[in-house]
Design a protein around this motif. Structure first.
Motif, PDB file in Angstrom:
ATOM      1  N   ILE A   1      -0.952  -1.805 -11.485  1.00  0.00           N
ATOM      2  CA  ILE A   1      -1.729  -2.687 -10.608  1.00  0.00           C
ATOM      3  C   ILE A   1      -0.979  -2.940  -9.296  1.00  0.00           C
ATOM      4  O   ILE A   1      -1.573  -2.913  -8.207  1.00  0.00           O
ATOM      5  N   LEU A   2       0.324  -3.169  -9.387  1.00  0.00           N
ATOM      6  CA  LEU A   2       1.127  -3.371  -8.174  1.00  0.00           C
ATOM      7  C   LEU A   2       1.094  -2.132  -7.276  1.00  0.00           C
ATOM      8  O   LEU A   2       0.989  -2.241  -6.052  1.00  0.00           O
ATOM      9  N   LEU A   3       1.183  -0.952  -7.886  1.00  0.00           N
ATOM     10  CA  LEU A   3       1.148   0.290  -7.108  1.00  0.00           C
ATOM     11  C   LEU A   3      -0.176   0.426  -6.365  1.00  0.00           C
ATOM     12  O   LEU A   3      -0.204   0.803  -5.187  1.00  0.00           O
ATOM     13  N   ILE A   4      -1.279   0.113  -7.045  1.00  0.00           N
ATOM     14  CA  ILE A   4      -2.598   0.203  -6.411  1.00  0.00           C
ATOM     15  C   ILE A   4      -2.706  -0.759  -5.238  1.00  0.00           C
ATOM     16  O   ILE A   4      -3.152  -0.389  -4.145  1.00  0.00           O
ATOM     17  N   ILE A   5      -2.284  -1.989  -5.448  1.00  0.00           N
ATOM     18  CA  ILE A   5      -2.394  -3.009  -4.393  1.00  0.00           C
ATOM     19  C   ILE A   5      -1.524  -2.650  -3.183  1.00  0.00           C
ATOM     20  O   ILE A   5      -1.993  -2.628  -2.039  1.00  0.00           O
ATOM     21  N   ILE A   6      -0.253  -2.359  -3.430  1.00  0.00           N
ATOM     22  CA  ILE A   6       0.688  -2.108  -2.324  1.00  0.00           C
ATOM     23  C   ILE A   6       0.343  -0.824  -1.583  1.00  0.00           C
ATOM     24  O   ILE A   6       0.347  -0.788  -0.343  1.00  0.00           O
ATOM     25  N   SER A   7       0.015   0.243  -2.320  1.00  0.00           N
ATOM     26  CA  SER A   7      -0.315   1.515  -1.647  1.00  0.00           C
ATOM     27  C   SER A   7      -1.605   1.381  -0.839  1.00  0.00           C
ATOM     28  O   SER A   7      -1.754   1.996   0.224  1.00  0.00           O
ATOM     29  N   SER A   8      -2.544   0.553  -1.331  1.00  0.00           N
ATOM     30  CA  SER A   8      -3.806   0.354  -0.614  1.00  0.00           C
ATOM     31  C   SER A   8      -3.602  -0.416   0.681  1.00  0.00           C
ATOM     32  O   SER A   8      -4.360  -0.241   1.645  1.00  0.00           O
ATOM     33  N   ILE A   9      -2.598  -1.285   0.715  1.00  0.00           N
ATOM     34  CA  ILE A   9      -2.302  -2.060   1.926  1.00  0.00           C
ATOM     35  C   ILE A   9      -1.470  -1.236   2.910  1.00  0.00           C
ATOM     36  O   ILE A   9      -1.736  -1.218   4.123  1.00  0.00           O
ATOM     37  N   VAL A  10      -0.465  -0.528   2.390  1.00  0.00           N
ATOM     38  CA  VAL A  10       0.492   0.178   3.246  1.00  0.00           C
ATOM     39  C   VAL A  10      -0.100   1.439   3.870  1.00  0.00           C
ATOM     40  O   VAL A  10       0.160   1.749   5.047  1.00  0.00           O
ATOM     41  N   THR A  11      -0.931   2.178   3.121  1.00  0.00           N
ATOM     42  CA  THR A  11      -1.430   3.478   3.598  1.00  0.00           C
ATOM     43  C   THR A  11      -2.177   3.391   4.928  1.00  0.00           C
ATOM     44  O   THR A  11      -1.862   4.134   5.866  1.00  0.00           O
ATOM     45  N   PRO A  12      -3.210   2.519   5.074  1.00  0.00           N
ATOM     46  CA  PRO A  12      -3.915   2.451   6.356  1.00  0.00           C
ATOM     47  C   PRO A  12      -3.010   2.067   7.519  1.00  0.00           C
ATOM     48  O   PRO A  12      -3.166   2.584   8.634  1.00  0.00           O
ATOM     49  N   ILE A  13      -2.056   1.187   7.241  1.00  0.00           N
ATOM     50  CA  ILE A  13      -1.130   0.754   8.298  1.00  0.00           C
ATOM     51  C   ILE A  13      -0.291   1.930   8.792  1.00  0.00           C
ATOM     52  O   ILE A  13      -0.145   2.157  10.004  1.00  0.00           O
ATOM     53  N   LEU A  14       0.254   2.704   7.853  1.00  0.00           N
ATOM     54  CA  LEU A  14       1.089   3.852   8.218  1.00  0.00           C
ATOM     55  C   LEU A  14       0.270   4.944   8.918  1.00  0.00           C
ATOM     56  O   LEU A  14       0.740   5.550   9.885  1.00  0.00           O
ATOM     57  N   LEU A  15      -0.955   5.184   8.435  1.00  0.00           N
ATOM     58  CA  LEU A  15      -1.798   6.205   9.075  1.00  0.00           C
ATOM     59  C   LEU A  15      -2.110   5.835  10.520  1.00  0.00           C
ATOM     60  O   LEU A  15      -2.035   6.676  11.422  1.00  0.00           O
ATOM     61  N   LYS A  16      -2.463   4.575  10.750  1.00  0.00           N
ATOM     62  CA  LYS A  16      -2.763   4.126  12.102  1.00  0.00           C
ATOM     63  C   LYS A  16      -1.527   4.221  13.003  1.00  0.00           C
ATOM     64  O   LYS A  16      -1.628   4.589  14.180  1.00  0.00           O
ATOM     65  N   PHE A  17      -0.367   3.903  12.442  1.00  0.00           N
ATOM     66  CA  PHE A  17       0.880   3.994  13.204  1.00  0.00           C
ATOM     67  C   PHE A  17       1.169   5.445  13.587  1.00  0.00           C
ATOM     68  O   PHE A  17       1.524   5.742  14.736  1.00  0.00           O
ATOM     69  N   LEU A  18       1.011   6.380  12.655  1.00  0.00           N
ATOM     70  CA  LEU A  18       1.301   7.797  12.909  1.00  0.00           C
ATOM     71  C   LEU A  18       0.337   8.369  13.942  1.00  0.00           C
ATOM     72  O   LEU A  18       0.740   9.150  14.823  1.00  0.00           O
ATOM     73  N   TYR A  19      -0.950   7.991  13.860  1.00  0.00           N
ATOM     74  CA  TYR A  19      -1.924   8.493  14.835  1.00  0.00           C
ATOM     75  C   TYR A  19      -1.712   7.864  16.213  1.00  0.00           C
ATOM     76  O   TYR A  19      -1.961   8.485  17.248  1.00  0.00           O
ATOM     77  N   SER A  20      -1.232   6.625  16.231  1.00  0.00           N
ATOM     78  CA  SER A  20      -0.965   5.975  17.519  1.00  0.00           C
ATOM     79  C   SER A  20       0.174   6.666  18.254  1.00  0.00           C
ATOM     80  O   SER A  20       0.203   6.687  19.493  1.00  0.00           O
ATOM     81  N   LYS A  21       1.102   7.241  17.495  1.00  0.00           N
ATOM     82  CA  LYS A  21       2.212   7.981  18.105  1.00  0.00           C
ATOM     83  C   LYS A  21       1.707   9.230  18.820  1.00  0.00           C
ATOM     84  O   LYS A  21       2.305   9.675  19.807  1.00  0.00           O
ATOM     85  N   ASP A  22       0.620   9.832  18.313  1.00  0.00           N
ATOM     86  CA  ASP A  22       0.058  11.022  18.963  1.00  0.00           C
ATOM     87  C   ASP A  22      -0.534  10.673  20.329  1.00  0.00           C
ATOM     88  O   ASP A  22      -0.516  11.481  21.256  1.00  0.00           O
ATOM     89  N   GLU A  23      -1.082   9.463  20.412  1.00  0.00           N
ATOM     90  CA  GLU A  23      -1.750   9.036  21.656  1.00  0.00           C
ATOM     91  C   GLU A  23      -0.765   8.466  22.672  1.00  0.00           C
ATOM     92  O   GLU A  23      -1.094   8.302  23.829  1.00  0.00           O
ATOM     93  N   ALA A  24       0.444   8.140  22.212  1.00  0.00           N
ATOM     94  CA  ALA A  24       1.440   7.528  23.111  1.00  0.00           C
ATOM     95  C   ALA A  24       1.990   8.560  24.088  1.00  0.00           C
ATOM     96  O   ALA A  24       2.049   9.731  23.818  1.00  0.00           O
TER      97      ALA A  24
END
Length: 390
Positions: A367-390
């Motif tokens: 349950i902890l893995l599901i919750i934490i991965s669900s929160i962290v994944t979108p944040i990291l994806l948005k950060f990585l894509y923002s680096k492409d636009e920088a």
């Protein structure tokens, strides 16, 4: 449990599961997390309002079958054919790296044991839980950024589909080891035999269903026959081949996924799953988890489980992507996109509990893995894509 107690328990579960599910969605977390929390609150951990029973277990089992049937129906077979070697290689790495890391993690906490011992198979099952991928959170994040249909987004989707297929096969093989009389050769033979039967019988059933679908499009008999097929294949898989029933349900969904009315069937299945069977299944996970039994070892294991679960997907899928020719940041995006876990991880865990390869206290880790991965994944994806636009 008498009839009135059953009615009361189901009513309480449905109301609470939906309430907490909606609360979770408001907080941008998967709805299933709220339904699990409902079970934790209603069960032995806190309120003791609902007790587990054979009836609730039976309803939960139907819920699992419906979930896996829907997962199969949503599989895009044509996309699978087009993805070729790259997505398959990434998916294989995304299964086997977490499998190995999870197995080693369990042994690091509870001692290394010889191959064939009960402890070894328990460790192997922990690794099996980590093989599951649920990209619904990643899909939503990619869709919000308009990146779902680019090369990286398509690869994540395709690899996730193949990942689930391979993961189910790994689960089937690992669960077969629970039988002390089983040999690896027998397990592989039964698994191959079932899939050969599924292909042959599935082709015949698909042709019959295609004819019926064209003759009686959008009629209730189509989803009714589809459900009957899912239940029948689930029964045959476990009864005659010693394979998890969810494998049969998943295969049934894949067989019917190319029908013109596959989405119609899925919608009809989703009504039943959404209203009663799904909430009861996810709440039953919470009902079987007693947080009072947690100790410091389990808490430390859970934190390590979450860390290993996320990093092993990033390393496995990211490295495989790099070997397939993707650039550094793109390969990292694929690894991050593949690290979310969801329903399949819970279903695998539930199966482990049923056959005695997993203790209920480890549901906390999942349950902890599901919750934490669900929160962290979108944040990291948005950060990585923002680096492409920088």
């Amino acid at each position: 449990m008498d009839k009135l107690e059953i009615l009361k328990s189901i009513a309480i579960i449905i109301i609470c599961a939906k309430f907490f599910g909606l609360c979770a969605r408001k907080l941008k977390a998967p709805q299933v997390v709220g339904e699990i929390v409902a079970g934790l609150i209603l069960g032995p951990s806190i309120l003791h309002w609902v007790k587990g029973s054979d009836f609730i277990s039976g309803v939960a089992e139907i819920g699992v079958i419906l979930l896996m049937f829907s997962a199969g129906l949503e599989t895009n077979v044509s996309r699978l054919r087009k993805t070729g070697v790259k997505a398959t290689f990434i998916a294989c790495a995304g299964v086997f790296v977490p499998l190995i890391c999870g197995t080693i993690l369990y042994m690091s906490f509870y001692g290394f044991s010889s191959v064939g011992s009960e402890s070894f198979y328990n460790a192997l099952f922990i690794g099996t839980i980590l093989t599951a991928t649920s990209v619904s959170i990643s899909v939503q994040a990619l869709k919000d950024m308009g990146k779902l249909t680019d090369d990286v987004g398509t690869t994540i989707l395709s690899a996730a589909i193949i990942d689930d297929v391979i993961g189910i096969m790994v689960l089937t093989v690992v669960m077969s080891f629970k039988d002390p009389d089983s040999k690896i050769s027998d397990v592989i033979f039964r698994t191959v035999a079932f899939f050969v039967l599924a292909v042959v019988v599935g082709f015949i059933i698909f042709k019959i269903m295609t004819w019926l679908d064209r003759r009686y499009p959008h009629t209730q008999r189509i989803p009714i026959l589809g459900l009957a097929m899912a239940l029948a294949l689930s029964y045959i898989a476990e009864k005659y081949f010693g394979i998890a029933d969810i494998t049969g349900a998943y295969v049934a969904g894949i067989i019917l996924s190319s029908l013109d009315d596959s989405k119609y069937i899925d919608r009809k299945m989703d009504v039943n799953s959404y209203m009663i069977f799904g909430p009861v299944f996810f709440a039953s996970i919470g009902l079987q988890t007693d947080l009072k039994s947690l100790d410091m070892t389990i808490l430390l294991f859970s934190l390590a489980f979450v860390l290993v679960g996320m990093l092993s997907k990033i390393v496995g899928c990211g490295t495989a992507s790099r070997l397939c020719g993707y650039k550094g940041r793109d390969s990292l995006k694929i690894g991050v996109g593949m690290m979310t876990r969801g329903e399949v991880a819970l279903i695998v865990s539930q199966k482990g509990l049923e056959v005695g390869m997993l203790e209920s206290k480890y549901f906390t880790s999942v349950i902890l893995l599901i919750i934490i991965s669900s929160i962290v994944t979108p944040i990291l994806l948005k950060f990585l894509y923002s680096k492409d636009e920088a």
